[in-house]
Design a protein around this motif. Structure first.
Motif, PDB file in Angstrom:
ATOM      1  N   THR A 201     -10.060  55.633 -49.968  1.00 55.64           N
ATOM      2  CA  THR A 201     -10.128  55.440 -48.519  1.00 55.64           C
ATOM      3  C   THR A 201     -10.950  54.201 -48.187  1.00 55.64           C
ATOM      4  O   THR A 201     -12.068  54.036 -48.679  1.00 55.64           O
ATOM      5  CB  THR A 201     -10.775  56.651 -47.829  1.00 55.64           C
ATOM      6  N   LEU A 202     -10.375  53.335 -47.368  1.00 54.66           N
ATOM      7  CA  LEU A 202     -11.085  52.160 -46.856  1.00 54.66           C
ATOM      8  C   LEU A 202     -11.600  52.489 -45.463  1.00 54.66           C
ATOM      9  O   LEU A 202     -10.822  52.831 -44.569  1.00 54.66           O
ATOM     10  CB  LEU A 202     -10.143  50.963 -46.783  1.00 54.66           C
ATOM     11  N   ARG A 203     -12.911  52.376 -45.261  1.00 55.24           N
ATOM     12  CA  ARG A 203     -13.531  52.673 -43.967  1.00 55.24           C
ATOM     13  C   ARG A 203     -14.204  51.395 -43.446  1.00 55.24           C
ATOM     14  O   ARG A 203     -15.131  50.875 -44.066  1.00 55.24           O
ATOM     15  CB  ARG A 203     -14.589  53.777 -44.112  1.00 55.24           C
ATOM     16  N   TYR A 204     -13.710  50.905 -42.311  1.00 51.12           N
ATOM     17  CA  TYR A 204     -14.279  49.700 -41.703  1.00 51.12           C
ATOM     18  C   TYR A 204     -15.058  50.068 -40.447  1.00 51.12           C
ATOM     19  O   TYR A 204     -14.567  50.819 -39.603  1.00 51.12           O
ATOM     20  CB  TYR A 204     -13.170  48.704 -41.344  1.00 51.12           C
ATOM     21  N   PHE A 205     -16.262  49.531 -40.340  1.00 53.83           N
ATOM     22  CA  PHE A 205     -17.116  49.766 -39.188  1.00 53.83           C
ATOM     23  C   PHE A 205     -17.365  48.429 -38.491  1.00 53.83           C
ATOM     24  O   PHE A 205     -17.927  47.500 -39.087  1.00 53.83           O
ATOM     25  CB  PHE A 205     -18.446  50.393 -39.624  1.00 53.83           C
ATOM     26  N   ALA A 206     -16.933  48.341 -37.259  1.00 55.38           N
ATOM     27  CA  ALA A 206     -17.009  47.088 -36.513  1.00 55.38           C
ATOM     28  C   ALA A 206     -18.461  46.685 -36.232  1.00 55.38           C
ATOM     29  O   ALA A 206     -19.369  47.524 -36.240  1.00 55.38           O
ATOM     30  CB  ALA A 206     -16.257  47.231 -35.194  1.00 55.38           C
ATOM     31  N   PRO A 207     -18.707  45.393 -35.985  1.00 50.24           N
ATOM     32  CA  PRO A 207     -20.043  44.959 -35.566  1.00 50.24           C
ATOM     33  C   PRO A 207     -20.469  45.705 -34.299  1.00 50.24           C
ATOM     34  O   PRO A 207     -19.622  46.104 -33.488  1.00 50.24           O
ATOM     35  CB  PRO A 207     -19.857  43.466 -35.281  1.00 50.24           C
ATOM     36  N   GLU A 208     -21.745  45.906 -34.137  1.00 47.93           N
ATOM     37  CA  GLU A 208     -22.264  46.649 -32.982  1.00 47.93           C
ATOM     38  C   GLU A 208     -21.793  46.017 -31.675  1.00 47.93           C
ATOM     39  O   GLU A 208     -21.893  44.806 -31.467  1.00 47.93           O
ATOM     40  CB  GLU A 208     -23.793  46.681 -33.027  1.00 47.93           C
ATOM     41  N   GLY A 209     -21.259  46.852 -30.804  1.00 52.12           N
ATOM     42  CA  GLY A 209     -20.813  46.395 -29.503  1.00 52.12           C
ATOM     43  C   GLY A 209     -19.402  45.831 -29.472  1.00 52.12           C
ATOM     44  O   GLY A 209     -18.899  45.485 -28.394  1.00 52.12           O
ATOM     45  N   ARG A 210     -18.730  45.743 -30.630  1.00 52.55           N
ATOM     46  CA  ARG A 210     -17.374  45.201 -30.666  1.00 52.55           C
ATOM     47  C   ARG A 210     -16.338  46.321 -30.710  1.00 52.55           C
ATOM     48  O   ARG A 210     -16.657  47.482 -30.965  1.00 52.55           O
ATOM     49  CB  ARG A 210     -17.192  44.292 -31.891  1.00 52.55           C
TER      50      ARG A 210
END
Length: 277
Positions: A201-210
């Motif tokens: 599983t690939l889990r991407y977490f966006a930059p804060e506030g994006r």
């Protein structure tokens, strides 16, 4: 990859400010030198690696891993993994979010992507794909036997083949239905008894506030603007890989059962990010 997935409100275009342009140059130049410098080195090493080792690639995959790991350092994206990559002969299947998946999946474990034959002719990307050992396949049923033989040869050489069973990339926040057709080759007599499959599983977490979909690349989104926007971001997000327990192909009745198992594992790994639940 097949038909492109269409999401709602696809982001289009990107006009960087002066500061963002400076940030693009500060990251983009080192990244370009790293990627293309690594490619040149890889091609030079292959000049003697190929005639000596043939299908085996004991040296060049380390170059690819070095490039991918350091790409995240240059981009400023935090990279982490959990679980253990499998040691058995077989394939890896994962959800597909976009072009960053190439760096994400190569940074921890040596894998060889399986891609449609058209990619081999794409400017730049096709050259890079061929150099790193990508396996190209045609959808013509007449070539099914020869393709299975290519899989067998590569798998017996210890290569981990990487498939994206969704058939297209998404916005990184969901898992699309896995296409069981891709699993059919695993059940041929030449492969079934020794082959294992590991869901990742690939889990991407966006930059804060994006936008949470920041790292996703889908629909009609162009590569250039997406790359520039990624380079321009002041504070990056993070990516996590979850390696699930490998399963043996012969333990499943057929391709649909194996595809369903892998999809469930990948979907569970995405957890509360998964909007398809």
């Amino acid at each position: 990859m097949s038909a492109t997935w269409r999401g709602n409100h696809e982001p289009h275009g990107f006009r960087p400010s002066v500061i963002e342009r400076m940030r693009i140059l500060r990251r983009g130049i080192p990244l370009g030198l790293l990627v293309f410098g690594g490619l040149v080195l890889l091609l030079l090493v292959r000049l003697f690696e190929r005639p000596i080792y043939g299908t085996q690639r004991p040296i060049t995959p380390h170059i690819t891993q070095f490039v991918c790991r350091n790409a995240f350092r240059i981009l400023g994206i935090t990279y982490a993994t959990s679980g253990e990559p499998m040691h058995q002969k077989g394939a890896v299947v994962a959800n597909h979010a976009g072009w960053l998946d190439i760096f994400s999946l190569n940074a921890r474990k040596r894998v060889y992507f399986v891609s449609k034959s058209e990619v081999a002719g794409w400017p730049g990307i096709g050259w890079l794909a061929r150099a790193t050992g990508t396996v190209f396949i045609n959808r013509d049923r007449k070539e099914a036997h020869s393709q299975i033989e290519v899989f067998r040869t590569r798998l017996m050489a210890g290569h981990k083949l990487l498939f994206f069973p969704e058939g297209t990339s998404s916005d990184s926040q969901r898992v699309l239905p896995f296409k069981s057709t891709l699993f059919a080759a695993f059940f041929t007599p030449d492969l079934r008894e020794f082959m294992w499959v590991q869901p990742v599983t690939l889990r991407y977490f966006a930059p804060e506030g994006r936008d949470p979909r920041f790292y996703g690349w889908w629909g009609d989104m162009e590569f250039g603007p997406h790359l520039l926007q990624t380079l321009a971001t002041k504070r990056q997000g993070r990516v996590e890989l979850v390696y699930h327990t490998p399963v043996k192909v012969s333990d499943f009745a057929g391709r649909k059962e194996l595809a369903a198992h892998c999809e469930a594992a990948v979907r569970e790994g995405l957890g509360d990010l998964n909007v398809e639940r």
